[in-house]
Design a protein around this motif. Structure first.
Motif, PDB file in Angstrom:
ATOM      1  N   THR A 244       0.855  -1.180   0.000  1.00  0.00           N
ATOM      2  CA  THR A 244       0.000   0.000   0.000  1.00  0.00           C
ATOM      3  C   THR A 244       0.894   1.234   0.000  1.00  0.00           C
TER       4      THR A 244
ATOM      5  N   THR B  82       0.520   5.250   1.136  1.00  0.00           N
ATOM      6  CA  THR B  82      -0.304   6.234   1.825  1.00  0.00           C
ATOM      7  C   THR B  82       0.220   7.625   1.509  1.00  0.00           C
ATOM      8  N   THR B  83      -0.661   8.434   0.920  1.00  0.00           N
ATOM      9  CA  THR B  83      -0.402   9.846   0.674  1.00  0.00           C
ATOM     10  C   THR B  83      -1.480  10.606   1.435  1.00  0.00           C
TER      11      THR B  83
ATOM     12  N   ARG C 177      -4.441  13.603   1.364  1.00  0.00           N
ATOM     13  CA  ARG C 177      -5.305  14.484   0.582  1.00  0.00           C
ATOM     14  C   ARG C 177      -5.133  15.922   1.082  1.00  0.00           C
TER      15      ARG C 177
ATOM     16  N   HIS D 258      -4.938   8.825   2.019  1.00  0.00           N
ATOM     17  CA  HIS D 258      -5.354   8.174   0.780  1.00  0.00           C
ATOM     18  C   HIS D 258      -4.470   6.938   0.663  1.00  0.00           C
ATOM     19  N   VAL D 259      -5.040   5.756   0.851  1.00  0.00           N
ATOM     20  CA  VAL D 259      -4.287   4.508   0.871  1.00  0.00           C
ATOM     21  C   VAL D 259      -4.728   3.653  -0.311  1.00  0.00           C
ATOM     22  N   VAL D 260      -3.762   3.279  -1.145  1.00  0.00           N
ATOM     23  CA  VAL D 260      -4.092   2.494  -2.337  1.00  0.00           C
ATOM     24  C   VAL D 260      -3.116   1.334  -2.503  1.00  0.00           C
ATOM     25  N   PRO D 261      -3.577   0.246  -3.138  1.00  0.00           N
ATOM     26  CA  PRO D 261      -2.677  -0.875  -3.400  1.00  0.00           C
ATOM     27  C   PRO D 261      -1.730  -0.531  -4.551  1.00  0.00           C
ATOM     28  N   VAL D 262      -0.474  -0.904  -4.383  1.00  0.00           N
ATOM     29  CA  VAL D 262       0.549  -0.633  -5.391  1.00  0.00           C
ATOM     30  C   VAL D 262       1.611  -1.730  -5.344  1.00  0.00           C
TER      31      VAL D 262
ATOM     32  N   ALA E 275       3.249   4.431 -11.797  1.00  0.00           N
ATOM     33  CA  ALA E 275       1.865   4.907 -11.714  1.00  0.00           C
ATOM     34  C   ALA E 275       1.484   5.651 -12.987  1.00  0.00           C
TER      35      ALA E 275
ATOM     36  N   SER F 147      -3.299   9.567 -11.970  1.00  0.00           N
ATOM     37  CA  SER F 147      -3.839   8.942 -10.759  1.00  0.00           C
ATOM     38  C   SER F 147      -3.876   9.933  -9.594  1.00  0.00           C
TER      39      SER F 147
ATOM     40  N   LYS G 184      -2.941   9.410  -6.511  1.00  0.00           N
ATOM     41  CA  LYS G 184      -1.712   9.376  -5.715  1.00  0.00           C
ATOM     42  C   LYS G 184      -0.641  10.279  -6.315  1.00  0.00           C
TER      43      LYS G 184
END
Length: 138
Positions: free
Chosen positions: A27, A29-30, A32, A38-42, A57, A61, A63
């Protein structure tokens, strides 16, 4: 002996580094603009010699937008992976690069770690995280 909690991101022990070389979804985490996470799978690659973690990316996107919004000095982010009781977090200052050489290196490292080349994407950029700290239990 396995890593436990604070880790020097440029000098990880063997267990911590080995964990980051295994194939794991991570994941990123950036933050907002309102400060919420803002947590996304990567997919993340870890390069202790350079003191970098990399995330490929799409330039459109969210992120990437959050990192770019912080300006050229970058923004603090965290990349994390977990596997049962093992976990690892890399923290640092993220910036976005559209440099073809940086993207090629990020794609090469992604292919090495994840066992497959990323799909072609003319809108690809790379989030480069200059590592300031690491935590975990490898």
């Amino acid at each position: 002996m396995a890593s436990s909690y604070p880790v020097d991101p440029r000098r990880p022990d063997a267990a911590y580094l080995s964990f980051w070389r295994e194939r794991h979804l991570c994941t990123l985490t950036t933050l907002r603009p309102d400060g919420s996470p803002h947590v996304v799978p990567v997919g993340v690659t870890y390069d202790p010699e350079a003191g970098l973690a990399r995330v490929i990316a799409n330039k459109s996107s969210a992120k990437v937008g959050y990192v770019l919004a912080a300006g050229p000095d970058g923004v603090r982010v965290a990349a994390c992976q977990v596997d049962r009781r093992r976990w690892a977090t890399l923290e640092g200052l993220a910036t976005v690069s559209a440099d073809p050489g940086h993207i090629t290196e990020a794609e090469r490292r992604y292919t090495e770690r994840y066992g497959r080349a990323p799909s072609p994407n003319p809108s690809r950029v790379v989030i480069e995280i200059e590592l300031t700290s690491a935590l975990g239990r490898g």
